[in-house]
Design a protein around this motif. Structure first.
Motif, mmCIF file in Angstrom:
data_model
loop_
_atom_site.group_PDB
_atom_site.id
_atom_site.type_symbol
_atom_site.label_atom_id
_atom_site.label_comp_id
_atom_site.label_asym_id
_atom_site.label_seq_id
_atom_site.Cartn_x
_atom_site.Cartn_y
_atom_site.Cartn_z
ATOM 1 N N ILE A 291 0.852 -1.193 0.000
ATOM 2 C CA ILE A 291 0.000 0.000 0.000
ATOM 3 C C ILE A 291 0.890 1.246 0.000
ATOM 4 N N PRO A 292 0.763 2.129 -0.977
ATOM 5 C CA PRO A 292 1.556 3.370 -0.971
ATOM 6 C C PRO A 292 1.136 4.295 0.165
ATOM 7 N N LEU A 293 2.116 4.876 0.852
ATOM 8 C CA LEU A 293 1.852 5.858 1.902
ATOM 9 C C LEU A 293 1.785 7.271 1.335
ATOM 10 N N ALA A 294 2.113 7.389 0.051
ATOM 11 C CA ALA A 294 2.001 8.651 -0.684
ATOM 12 C C ALA A 294 1.824 8.279 -2.145
ATOM 13 N N ASP A 295 1.406 9.216 -2.978
ATOM 14 C CA ASP A 295 1.305 8.927 -4.408
ATOM 15 C C ASP A 295 2.666 8.476 -4.922
ATOM 16 N N VAL A 296 2.671 7.400 -5.703
ATOM 17 C CA VAL A 296 3.925 6.833 -6.210
ATOM 18 C C VAL A 296 3.821 6.671 -7.721
ATOM 19 N N ASP A 297 4.844 7.122 -8.436
ATOM 20 C CA ASP A 297 4.887 6.963 -9.893
ATOM 21 C C ASP A 297 5.613 5.670 -10.248
ATOM 22 N N VAL A 298 4.942 4.828 -11.020
ATOM 23 C CA VAL A 298 5.523 3.585 -11.506
ATOM 24 C C VAL A 298 5.356 3.561 -13.019
ATOM 25 N N ALA A 299 6.489 3.563 -13.736
ATOM 26 C CA ALA A 299 6.466 3.688 -15.188
ATOM 27 C C ALA A 299 5.663 4.951 -15.533
ATOM 28 N N ASP A 300 4.588 4.818 -16.282
ATOM 29 C CA ASP A 300 3.806 6.001 -16.662
ATOM 30 C C ASP A 300 2.517 6.115 -15.855
ATOM 31 N N THR A 301 2.440 5.435 -14.721
ATOM 32 C CA THR A 301 1.216 5.417 -13.919
ATOM 33 C C THR A 301 1.481 5.991 -12.530
ATOM 34 N N THR A 302 0.580 6.832 -12.056
ATOM 35 C CA THR A 302 0.633 7.318 -10.677
ATOM 36 C C THR A 302 -0.326 6.484 -9.846
ATOM 37 N N ILE A 303 0.215 5.769 -8.879
ATOM 38 C CA ILE A 303 -0.607 4.955 -7.981
ATOM 39 C C ILE A 303 -0.918 5.809 -6.755
ATOM 40 N N PRO A 304 -2.205 6.061 -6.483
ATOM 41 C CA PRO A 304 -2.559 6.969 -5.387
ATOM 42 C C PRO A 304 -2.263 6.382 -4.007
ATOM 43 N N LYS A 305 -2.009 7.262 -3.084
ATOM 44 C CA LYS A 305 -1.834 6.891 -1.676
ATOM 45 C C LYS A 305 -3.027 6.056 -1.189
ATOM 46 N N GLY A 306 -2.734 4.998 -0.431
ATOM 47 C CA GLY A 306 -3.783 4.184 0.154
ATOM 48 C C GLY A 306 -4.369 3.132 -0.756
ATOM 49 N N SER A 307 -3.861 2.999 -1.990
ATOM 50 C CA SER A 307 -4.381 1.985 -2.914
ATOM 51 C C SER A 307 -3.831 0.608 -2.567
ATOM 52 N N SER A 308 -4.577 -0.415 -2.934
ATOM 53 C CA SER A 308 -4.078 -1.785 -2.821
ATOM 54 C C SER A 308 -3.267 -2.103 -4.072
ATOM 55 N N VAL A 309 -2.012 -2.520 -3.870
ATOM 56 C CA VAL A 309 -1.130 -2.866 -4.980
ATOM 57 C C VAL A 309 -0.706 -4.324 -4.817
ATOM 58 N N VAL A 310 -1.018 -5.143 -5.798
ATOM 59 C CA VAL A 310 -0.633 -6.550 -5.768
ATOM 60 C C VAL A 310 0.607 -6.721 -6.635
ATOM 61 N N LEU A 311 1.669 -7.206 -6.023
ATOM 62 C CA LEU A 311 2.927 -7.441 -6.727
ATOM 63 C C LEU A 311 2.993 -8.911 -7.108
ATOM 64 N N ALA A 312 2.967 -9.191 -8.404
ATOM 65 C CA ALA A 312 3.001 -10.575 -8.888
ATOM 66 C C ALA A 312 4.458 -11.018 -9.019
ATOM 67 N N LEU A 313 5.010 -11.500 -7.902
ATOM 68 C CA LEU A 313 6.420 -11.883 -7.850
ATOM 69 C C LEU A 313 6.747 -12.978 -8.861
ATOM 70 N N ALA A 314 5.834 -13.941 -9.006
ATOM 71 C CA ALA A 314 6.087 -15.057 -9.925
ATOM 72 C C ALA A 314 6.132 -14.590 -11.370
ATOM 73 N N SER A 315 5.377 -13.549 -11.687
ATOM 74 C CA SER A 315 5.439 -12.968 -13.025
ATOM 75 C C SER A 315 6.787 -12.293 -13.248
ATOM 76 N N ALA A 316 7.248 -11.566 -12.231
ATOM 77 C CA ALA A 316 8.549 -10.902 -12.335
ATOM 78 C C ALA A 316 9.671 -11.899 -12.557
ATOM 79 N N ASN A 317 9.549 -13.065 -11.935
ATOM 80 C CA ASN A 317 10.588 -14.085 -12.065
ATOM 81 C C ASN A 317 10.694 -14.660 -13.474
ATOM 82 N N ARG A 318 9.678 -14.399 -14.298
ATOM 83 C CA ARG A 318 9.732 -14.874 -15.693
ATOM 84 C C ARG A 318 9.660 -13.701 -16.677
ATOM 85 N N ASP A 319 10.107 -12.564 -16.229
ATOM 86 C CA ASP A 319 10.104 -11.378 -17.080
ATOM 87 C C ASP A 319 11.261 -11.477 -18.088
#
Length: 401
Positions: A291-319
């Motif tokens: 969960i971001p504690l402040a607005d966070v920029d990731v690539a071209d997207t701003t993820i707002p503070k307090g949003s639920s962010v799911v990190l797909a670790l298994a996807s990253a492992n096959r990037d």
């Protein structure tokens, strides 16, 4: 494909046997995919690694609610610094470097002994369930020995662990009230047992972690009774479930790649790198929420503070932008800086023990697996979306002529 269905499809039980095509869709959809409910899904390696190291990203689920003081306090792996750092540091003192550098390495002999005992009990059988007969009892027994649980009480921990793990499974459309109640009851009983056992060793130290916790000479470095209970339960559950999946996923992967199984049989020195490759290729942990504690920029997207962010670790492992030929299982791969144990301040501190258990278990199993056949492929999987591993893995062994 509508973006708002992607997370639902990935976490649906039907995807458990092979979620990797969906992860490929996720990466193609962009580093960040916003869902219809306002949550975000991230599936690329470099973006996930950056978020795991970002101090503005919270692991505490209470960051999602407007009244965090009313929510129950999570275990320390879901806390943020400075409280996370304090509890992790106190838990680490009797576990590993720098204060107890030899404890985990000294477990190798016991883990080898437990592995041998389990396999000796299976030597006259031609059909076994890798999960129930081997991968499940190995880590729970090892952690009991690490904590200092008397052998006669180890069956209690298996019962408690069964109940807690069952309560963590996701069962869409089912009434889980009783399962949830049984899981919470098991957690409470296990924690109280560990506190009572530790108290018996106050002033009478023995060579185990509970004794080290209770006999810490510096009052500022002692866990409270509640913290000791929570830490002990966390050690057992977090370390147990992930290691069961690591071993079972490893056996299934090797049986699906007989050429690599034979390679490891001929060259056991490859086992450490093979375990790292398994943690990349078929990791036990597939997702983590942040969960971001402040607005966070990731690539071209701003993820707002307090949003639920799911990190797909298994996807990253096959990037493919991070790993060459990522869908190929290669035990000799030298570039295996995976996210199987997470990264950043919440890097799994039980990773050294899990590595020893997996190397020992697979090393002992590999000679037997050369004559093994999987009886159901794909096997039935647990319904937990965050953790991925077979519920059962039945194999048939040929008797030697």
């Amino acid at each position: 494909m509508p973006a708002d269905t992607l997370l639902q499809r990935i976490t649906d039980y039907a995807s458990r046997p092979n979620p990797y095509p969906l992860y490929a869709e996720l990466r193609e959809a962009g580093p960040v995919v916003q869902q219809a409910d306002g949550s975000y899904l991230v599936g690329t390696y470099h973006e996930i690694a950056a978020l795991l190291h970002n101090p503005r990203i919270s692991a505490d689920p209470r960051s999602l609610t407007a009244s965090p003081e009313e929510a129950p306090k999570p275990p320390f792996l879901r806390l943020d610094d400075p409280e996370h750092h304090r509890l992790r540091t106190l838990a680490m003192r009797p576990f590993g470097p720098p204060h107890s550098p030899g404890r985990i390495d000294a477990m190798r002999g016991q883990i080898t002994e437990i592995t041998k005992e389990l396999l000796d009990g299976l030597k006259d059988r031609t059909r076994i369930d890798i999960v129930d007969d081997f991968a499940y009892p190995l880590p729970v027994t090892a952690i009991c020995r690490l904590l200092g649980v008397p052998r006669e009480d180890e069956p209690l921990f298996r019962e408690w662990s069964n109940a807690v793990v069952a309560s963590a499974d996701v069962r869409a459309g089912e009434d889980t009230t009783e399962t949830d109640r049984a899981g919470e009851k098991a957690r409470t009983e296990m924690g109280q047992y560990l506190v009572n056992l530790a108290e018996q060793r106050r002033g009478h130290p023995t060579d185990d972690m509970l004794s080290a916790f209770i006999n810490e000479p510096d009052p500022a470095l002692r866990l409270t009774s509640e913290e000791l209970a929570d830490t002990g339960v966390l050690l057992l559950i977090a370390g147990h479930e992930t290691t069961v999946n690591l071993i079972t996923n490893g056996v299934l992967t090797l049986l699906r790649h007989p050429d690599q199984l034979d390679r490891l049989r001929r060259d056991p020195a490859l086992l450490p790198s093979a375990v790292e490759e398994l943690l990349r290729y078929e990791p036990p942990v597939h997702m983590r929420q942040r969960i971001p504690l402040a607005d966070v920029d990731v690539a071209d997207t701003t993820i707002p503070k307090g949003s639920s962010v799911v990190l797909a670790l298994a996807s990253a492992n096959r990037d493919p932008k991070r790993f060459h030929d990522p869908d190929r299982f290669d035990p000799g791969r030298t570039d295996s800086q995976h996210l199987g144990f997470g990264s950043g301040v919440h890097l799994c501190y039980g990773a050294p023990l899990a590595r020893i258990e997996a190397q020992t278990a697979l090393g002992a199993l590999i000679p037997r697996l050369t004559t093994a056949t999987v009886l159901q492929d794909p096997p039935p999987y647990r319904q937990n979306a965050m953790l991925r591993g077979p519920r059962h893995l039945l194999i048939e062994l040929q008797r030697p002529a």
